[in-house]
Each structure stands twice: as structure tokens, then as C-alpha cells.
Scaffold this motif. Structure first.
Motif, short mmCIF file in Angstrom:
data_model
loop_
_atom_site.label_atom_id
_atom_site.label_comp_id
_atom_site.label_asym_id
_atom_site.label_seq_id
_atom_site.Cartn_x
_atom_site.Cartn_y
_atom_site.Cartn_z
N SER A 188 27.29 64.43 36.13
CA SER A 188 28.48 64.45 35.28
C SER A 188 28.12 64.66 33.82
O SER A 188 28.92 65.20 33.05
CB SER A 188 29.26 63.15 35.45
N LEU B 61 33.99 65.52 45.24
CA LEU B 61 33.57 65.02 43.93
C LEU B 61 33.20 66.17 43.00
O LEU B 61 33.32 66.04 41.77
CB LEU B 61 32.36 64.09 44.08
N ASP C 179 34.69 68.99 42.59
CA ASP C 179 35.89 69.45 41.88
C ASP C 179 36.12 68.61 40.62
O ASP C 179 36.46 69.15 39.56
CB ASP C 179 37.13 69.34 42.78
N GLN C 180 35.92 67.32 40.75
CA GLN C 180 36.11 66.43 39.61
C GLN C 180 35.04 66.65 38.54
O GLN C 180 35.32 66.58 37.34
CB GLN C 180 36.08 64.97 40.06
N GLY D 195 35.44 70.55 36.75
CA GLY D 195 36.67 70.92 36.05
C GLY D 195 37.00 72.40 36.22
O GLY D 195 37.08 72.91 37.34
#
Length: 286
Positions: free
Chosen positions: A19, A44, A46-47, A50
């Protein structure tokens, strides 16, 4: 899939690191198993990414059904997602296609930089996906060097590693990461049978029966052609029939269905049945 601990601490650590690193990359290359293109998608990701460009690589195509691979490529195209099928066993022929796809996905940004008199640097791409989907193998093949440890089991890559793979492309290898909870039990079974979850925490009979059901849906004559077994058996009966065919006998009239499940899963993973895909593009997806 009860009491299966498949989200160990190193995965959470890797997720946090990814991340942070995703902030400095231009795009993401997401590896998915060509046999299960939807089940091997980590939600996850996709999160994490972005709106960054994404290239989907369908890996392990030597083990998948070539007809269904083409159907999946067309499906992703309709969904406005760029997908490429790559054969990493051969180790040649796909580097140029991957680099070209990455350049195309970043073309607007790079053209804008050139219009301002800035020569674009190599594209920085994060390579991600679930465990045992071929991320490190991909980087080794595309760079022509065996710099990263590779093994046919989940969890080998534990850290994030940069590699200058091409003059136009830098790759960031990442550990395979699963997500904390499977909403669909079938997804867990598909990931398990193809080796994305450690074998020592699985009920292999359950996994084998779930896989038998998937194969019966996609290949109605598979078991008669491979084992000479009648098709109208439920998965539990099919395991018993496989045990009988293979001579896996216990005491008395009992047959070793656990050994039959282990044998079936082993042969499937090794590609001994030929190209088999466990997910299909259904009519409502066309």
C-alpha cells in the motif's frame, strides 16, 4: 473451509508495504491463474491500486484449456481490462508483448511528459497476485535472469524487490497475498486445489470433491474419458470410483478415498489430464 488459517502475519505485513509502494509506481501487473481467472483475483488489489493502470497476465496457460483462455481474453476486453495470456514455461516471446502493453497503458501520461520536454523514465510496475501464481517466475523470465527465488508452493517471496527488467520497464516483485475472508467457499476450494493455500491445512477430500463438481460442469465427459468411469456419479461416488480404478483399497470392502483425492489433486496440478480450466465464461457474462 472451516478453521483454515491462510492469512499469516507476513501477508498482512506485505499488504501494508504494498500500500506504500503503490504510491510510487505507474501501474500494476496483476498475475492470475489462467485456469481460474476470477477466483485468482485478489479483491484487495482493487483497493490498493485505485485508478492506476492495470495489466492482467493470465499465467500457467500450459495447464489451462486454450479455448477457454481465448474466451477469457475476450471477456476482459469487453470489460475494458487489458489481459494477456503468457506461457512462462517457454520463457520467450512474451517480453515484448508485456512491455508494449505497459507502454500503451501509460501512453497518455508519457505523451504529456514529452509535450513538456520531459523524456519519460522507465515505467515502474508493481507485479502482484495471489501466492503461487508465477510472479517471481515472470520477472526472472522477462529479465532473462534467475534473480528471484522460485518454488512451486505458496509463500516463497516474503519481501518487495525491485528489478530493472527492460530499458522501458522496472518491475517490483511482491509477495503473494490472499485476503482475510472468502465470501464464496467455492473460491477457497479453487485456490486450494491449485496450490495457493498450504496443503497441510486442507481437507483434501473436500477440495477434491469440489473440484470434481467444477470439472463435471465444464467437461461433462471428462471422467469417462480419463478414468473410464460413468458420468452420473456425485463427487463422493466419483472419488470412490477413482479409488477403485487406481486400486487404492483399505480393509474389507472399503476404498481409500483420501488417497484417491490426493492422487487426483496431484495429477491435476501436474497437468497430467491436459489443459483443464476450472472456471468458464458463462452466458450471462458474454
Amino acid at each position: 473451509m472451516v478453521n483454515i488459517q491462510w492469512y499469516p502475519g507476513h501477508m498482512e505485513k506485505a499488504r501494508r508495504e504494498m500500500s506504500e509502494k503503490v504510491k510510487v509506481v505507474d501501474m500494476v501487473i496483476e498475475c492470475r491463474d489462467a485456469r481460474i481467472p476470477l477466483a485468482s483475483k485478489n479483491p484487495l488489489i482493487d483497493q490498493l491500486i485505485g485508478q492506476k493502470p492495470r495489466l492482467i497476465l493470465l499465467t500457467k496457460i500450459d495447464l489451462a484449456d486454450p479455448i477457454k483462455i481465448k474466451e477469457w481474453i475476450r471477456y476482459f476486453d469487453r470489460e475494458n481490462q487489458k489481459a494477456i495470456a503468457v506461457n512462462m514455461k517457454k520463457g520467450q516471446g512474451f517480453q515484448k508483448e508485456i512491455v508494449s502493453a505497459c507502454l500503451k497503458l501509460n501512453q497518455k501520461k508519457r505523451d504529456k511528459q514529452r509535450s513538456r520536454g520531459i523524456e519519460p523514465r522507465p515505467i515502474r510496475a508493481m507485479v502482484c497476485g495471489i501466492p503461487n501464481v508465477g510472479k517471481s517466475t515472470l520477472i526472472n523470465r522477462i529479465s532473462g535472469k534467475n534473480r528471484l527465488e522460485v518454488a512451486n508452493r505458496p509463500g516463497v517471496t516474503r519481501s518487495l524487490t525491485w528489478l530493472h527488467a527492460d530499458r522501458e520497464l522496472d518491475l517490483l516483485d511482491t509477495p503473494g497475498v490472499l485476503w482475510p475472508k472468502f465470501e464464496d467457499q467455492r473460491v477457497g476450494s479453487l485456490l486450494a486445489v491449485l496450490g495457493s493455500i498450504n496443503e497441510d491445512i486442507l481437507d483434501q477430500k473436500f477440495i477434491a470433491m469440489d473440484t470434481i463438481r467444477s470439472i463435471q460442469e465444464g467437461y461433462p465427459h471428462f471422467f469417462s474419458q480419463v478414468y473410464g468411469i460413468q458420468e452420473n456419479l456425485n463427487p463422493n461416488q466419483m472419488l470412490k470410483a477413482i479409488a477403485q480404478k487406481r486400486g487404492f483399497k483399505l480393509e474389507g470392502d472399503l476404498w481409500d478415498t483420501k488417497r484417491a483425492a490426493q492422487s487426483f489433486i496431484h495429477d491435476l496440478r501436474k497437468g497430467k489430464f491436459g489443459g483443464i480450466s476450472l472456471e468458464s465464461v458463462h452466458e450471462d457474462m458474454r
